[in-house]
Write a protein that holds these residues in place. Sequence first.
Motif, PDB file in Angstrom:
ATOM      1  N   MET A  99      64.416  30.947 -63.413  1.00 52.03           N
ATOM      2  CA  MET A  99      65.501  31.285 -62.480  1.00 52.03           C
ATOM      3  C   MET A  99      66.056  29.991 -61.852  1.00 52.03           C
ATOM      4  O   MET A  99      65.286  29.064 -61.634  1.00 52.03           O
ATOM      5  N   ARG A 100      67.337  29.960 -61.636  1.00 54.33           N
ATOM      6  CA  ARG A 100      68.264  31.040 -61.790  1.00 54.33           C
ATOM      7  C   ARG A 100      68.998  31.019 -63.120  1.00 54.33           C
ATOM      8  O   ARG A 100      69.247  32.078 -63.701  1.00 54.33           O
ATOM      9  N   ALA A 101      69.351  29.821 -63.635  1.00 56.31           N
ATOM     10  CA  ALA A 101      70.247  29.779 -64.798  1.00 56.31           C
ATOM     11  C   ALA A 101      69.669  30.516 -66.012  1.00 56.31           C
ATOM     12  O   ALA A 101      70.412  31.115 -66.796  1.00 56.31           O
ATOM     13  N   ALA A 130      65.441  15.400 -58.077  1.00 60.11           N
ATOM     14  CA  ALA A 130      65.461  16.063 -59.394  1.00 60.11           C
ATOM     15  C   ALA A 130      64.074  16.527 -59.836  1.00 60.11           C
ATOM     16  O   ALA A 130      63.875  16.926 -60.978  1.00 60.11           O
ATOM     17  N   ASP A 152      66.105  28.988 -70.638  1.00 63.43           N
ATOM     18  CA  ASP A 152      66.793  28.150 -69.630  1.00 63.43           C
ATOM     19  C   ASP A 152      67.873  27.373 -70.373  1.00 63.43           C
ATOM     20  O   ASP A 152      67.567  26.668 -71.339  1.00 63.43           O
ATOM     21  N   MET A 154      69.460  24.688 -69.681  1.00 55.87           N
ATOM     22  CA  MET A 154      69.563  23.242 -69.519  1.00 55.87           C
ATOM     23  C   MET A 154      68.200  22.558 -69.590  1.00 55.87           C
ATOM     24  O   MET A 154      67.259  22.947 -68.885  1.00 55.87           O
ATOM     25  N   LEU A 155      68.112  21.523 -70.410  1.00 56.17           N
ATOM     26  CA  LEU A 155      66.899  20.698 -70.485  1.00 56.17           C
ATOM     27  C   LEU A 155      67.347  19.276 -70.152  1.00 56.17           C
ATOM     28  O   LEU A 155      67.894  18.590 -71.013  1.00 56.17           O
ATOM     29  N   ALA A 156      67.180  18.875 -68.909  1.00 61.59           N
ATOM     30  CA  ALA A 156      67.678  17.565 -68.461  1.00 61.59           C
ATOM     31  C   ALA A 156      66.527  16.549 -68.460  1.00 61.59           C
ATOM     32  O   ALA A 156      66.265  15.918 -69.482  1.00 61.59           O
ATOM     33  N   THR A 157      65.806  16.420 -67.339  1.00 61.91           N
ATOM     34  CA  THR A 157      64.641  15.514 -67.353  1.00 61.91           C
ATOM     35  C   THR A 157      63.454  16.148 -68.080  1.00 61.91           C
ATOM     36  O   THR A 157      62.515  15.463 -68.473  1.00 61.91           O
ATOM     37  N   SER A 160      61.480  20.855 -65.252  1.00 67.90           N
ATOM     38  CA  SER A 160      61.411  22.312 -65.034  1.00 67.90           C
ATOM     39  C   SER A 160      60.740  23.000 -66.217  1.00 67.90           C
ATOM     40  O   SER A 160      59.889  23.889 -66.044  1.00 67.90           O
TER      41      SER A 160
HETATM   42  C1  PRP Z   1      68.616  23.542 -63.598  1.00 73.12           C
HETATM   43  C2  PRP Z   1      68.476  24.147 -64.979  1.00 73.12           C
HETATM   44  C3  PRP Z   1      67.044  23.843 -65.324  1.00 73.12           C
HETATM   45  C4  PRP Z   1      66.826  22.512 -64.666  1.00 73.12           C
HETATM   46  C5  PRP Z   1      66.885  21.442 -65.705  1.00 73.12           C
HETATM   47  O1  PRP Z   1      68.097  24.387 -62.655  1.00 73.12           O
HETATM   48  O2  PRP Z   1      68.765  25.507 -65.060  1.00 73.12           O
HETATM   49  O3  PRP Z   1      66.136  24.793 -64.824  1.00 73.12           O
HETATM   50  O4  PRP Z   1      67.881  22.334 -63.712  1.00 73.12           O
HETATM   51  O5  PRP Z   1      66.618  20.200 -65.153  1.00 73.12           O
HETATM   52  P1  PRP Z   1      65.311  19.375 -65.481  1.00 73.12           P
HETATM   53  O6  PRP Z   1      65.128  19.417 -66.970  1.00 73.12           O
HETATM   54  O7  PRP Z   1      65.641  18.006 -64.967  1.00 73.12           O
HETATM   55  O8  PRP Z   1      64.164  19.975 -64.742  1.00 73.12           O
HETATM   56  P2  PRP Z   1      68.188  24.170 -61.067  1.00 73.12           P
HETATM   57  O9  PRP Z   1      66.870  23.725 -60.548  1.00 73.12           O
HETATM   58  O10 PRP Z   1      69.382  23.313 -60.756  1.00 73.12           O
HETATM   59  O11 PRP Z   1      68.389  25.628 -60.539  1.00 73.12           O
HETATM   60  P3  PRP Z   1      69.477  26.755 -60.879  1.00 73.12           P
HETATM   61  O12 PRP Z   1      69.064  27.380 -62.170  1.00 73.12           O
HETATM   62  O13 PRP Z   1      69.349  27.675 -59.724  1.00 73.12           O
HETATM   63  O14 PRP Z   1      70.836  26.101 -60.957  1.00 73.12           O
END
Ligand code: PRP
Length: 230
Positions: A99-101, A130, A152, A154-157, A160
Amino acid sequence: MAAQERVGTSIQASEAGPDLPKNAFRLAQTTQLDALLTIVRDQRTSRGDFIFYCDRIFRLLVEEGLNHLPVIEKQVTTPTGQTYNGVGFQGAICGVSIMRAGEAMEQGLRECARSVRIGKILIQRDEETALPKLFYAKLPEDISERYVLLLDPMLATGGSAIKAIETLLEYKVAEERILFLNMLSSPEGLRKVCEAFPKARVITGWIDRGLDEKSYIVPGIGDAGDRYFT
Ligand code: PRP
Ligand code: URA
């Protein structure tokens, strides 16, 4: 009958770059997928269109995730009275959204797997650092007996996803039964997750250039959760 492992139609991401891990898979890089992502990336795209085109990509990811599940030989008789030697899925699945995305991907999973059980893990990135923080997990009781499609976009760093997978392991899910589906990855995040969990699989839609100083994916799509939900 023995289950046979079949890998889906995704190209191993390692083919896209020599140092990417073997347990990373990328959707076929078709012009259709690029066109869908181009709409999603455009800062002028309305929320309605953002949702519509993300949903189309999520559906592609779920379909590809299902290609990675084991199947067992299955024989049926067709209406022409002929025998068809096919396959059927073997093993139960469930979804777990971060959650949430990640919740935005649940519909795509339900469209493919009716009445699928879905668990939730609430992890939020601290906007300053972050770094991910785990707030809540509610998972199906028998999750340790299931294949888990972790959702999820997005996979950034990678922070999560790593926290979410650690949580699944605490609930006794076998690492090799975890398939993490995401729309967009940074190369460094993808590598980090795959190296931390070499038996899990990551299926990604597109691998972007990298991260900016705020740990956003570039060129990226901005804040996926904000654009989808608010
Ligand atoms: C975003 C996204 C991932 C995370 C990715 O969530 O949905 O869960 O960031 O970033 P990372 O790979 O650097 O961990 P966010 O915490 O912004 O919450 P949201 O889903 O409520 O927007
Ligand atoms: N979360 C998002 O929604 N987008 C990014 O680029 C990074 C994390």
